[in-house]
Design a protein around this motif. Sequence first.
Motif, PDB file in Angstrom:
ATOM      1  N   GLY A 264       0.779  -1.222   0.000  1.00 14.46           N
ATOM      2  CA  GLY A 264       0.000   0.000   0.000  1.00 14.46           C
ATOM      3  C   GLY A 264       0.814   1.277   0.000  1.00 14.46           C
ATOM      4  N   VAL A 265       2.132   1.201  -0.048  1.00 15.26           N
ATOM      5  CA  VAL A 265       2.949   2.407  -0.091  1.00 15.26           C
ATOM      6  C   VAL A 265       2.725   3.123  -1.420  1.00 15.26           C
ATOM      7  N   GLU A 266       2.637   2.363  -2.495  1.00  9.69           N
ATOM      8  CA  GLU A 266       2.330   2.900  -3.827  1.00  9.69           C
ATOM      9  C   GLU A 266       1.141   2.076  -4.350  1.00  9.69           C
ATOM     10  N   PRO A 267      -0.095   2.503  -4.062  1.00 17.07           N
ATOM     11  CA  PRO A 267      -1.274   1.689  -4.366  1.00 17.07           C
ATOM     12  C   PRO A 267      -1.449   1.301  -5.831  1.00 17.07           C
ATOM     13  N   SER A 268      -0.867   2.059  -6.744  1.00 16.45           N
ATOM     14  CA  SER A 268      -1.050   1.739  -8.160  1.00 16.45           C
ATOM     15  C   SER A 268      -0.097   0.644  -8.636  1.00 16.45           C
ATOM     16  N   GLN A 269       0.841   0.238  -7.791  1.00 15.72           N
ATOM     17  CA  GLN A 269       1.805  -0.787  -8.180  1.00 15.72           C
ATOM     18  C   GLN A 269       1.970  -1.797  -7.061  1.00 15.72           C
TER      19      GLN A 269
END
Length: 91
Positions: A22-27
């Motif tokens: 969830g730190v970078e939700p798009s990846q």
Amino acid sequence: MTLVIAGQMAAALPAAAQFVAGVEPSQRPEGAPVITEFKKDGAWYARALSGVIPPYPASLRFLEDQGAWFTPFIHPGMTGPYDIRDWHKQK
């Protein structure tokens, strides 16, 4: 101060336990666990359809496409008069 403590705690954990989603939700993070197969057996369908009287309505066909993600439909919800599927009923 909080970041220092968090950094020290993270350094104390083994490498496998440092995974954070969830730190970078798009990846998806590299090394993130991946579900490759999700089998829904008879017990899964029995749980998902408990409290629903056959014939099952066509609106429940979404269960055929349900994957391993969370859905509130197959977990007990509110109690009392709102428990229309009797999942909180005392046995």
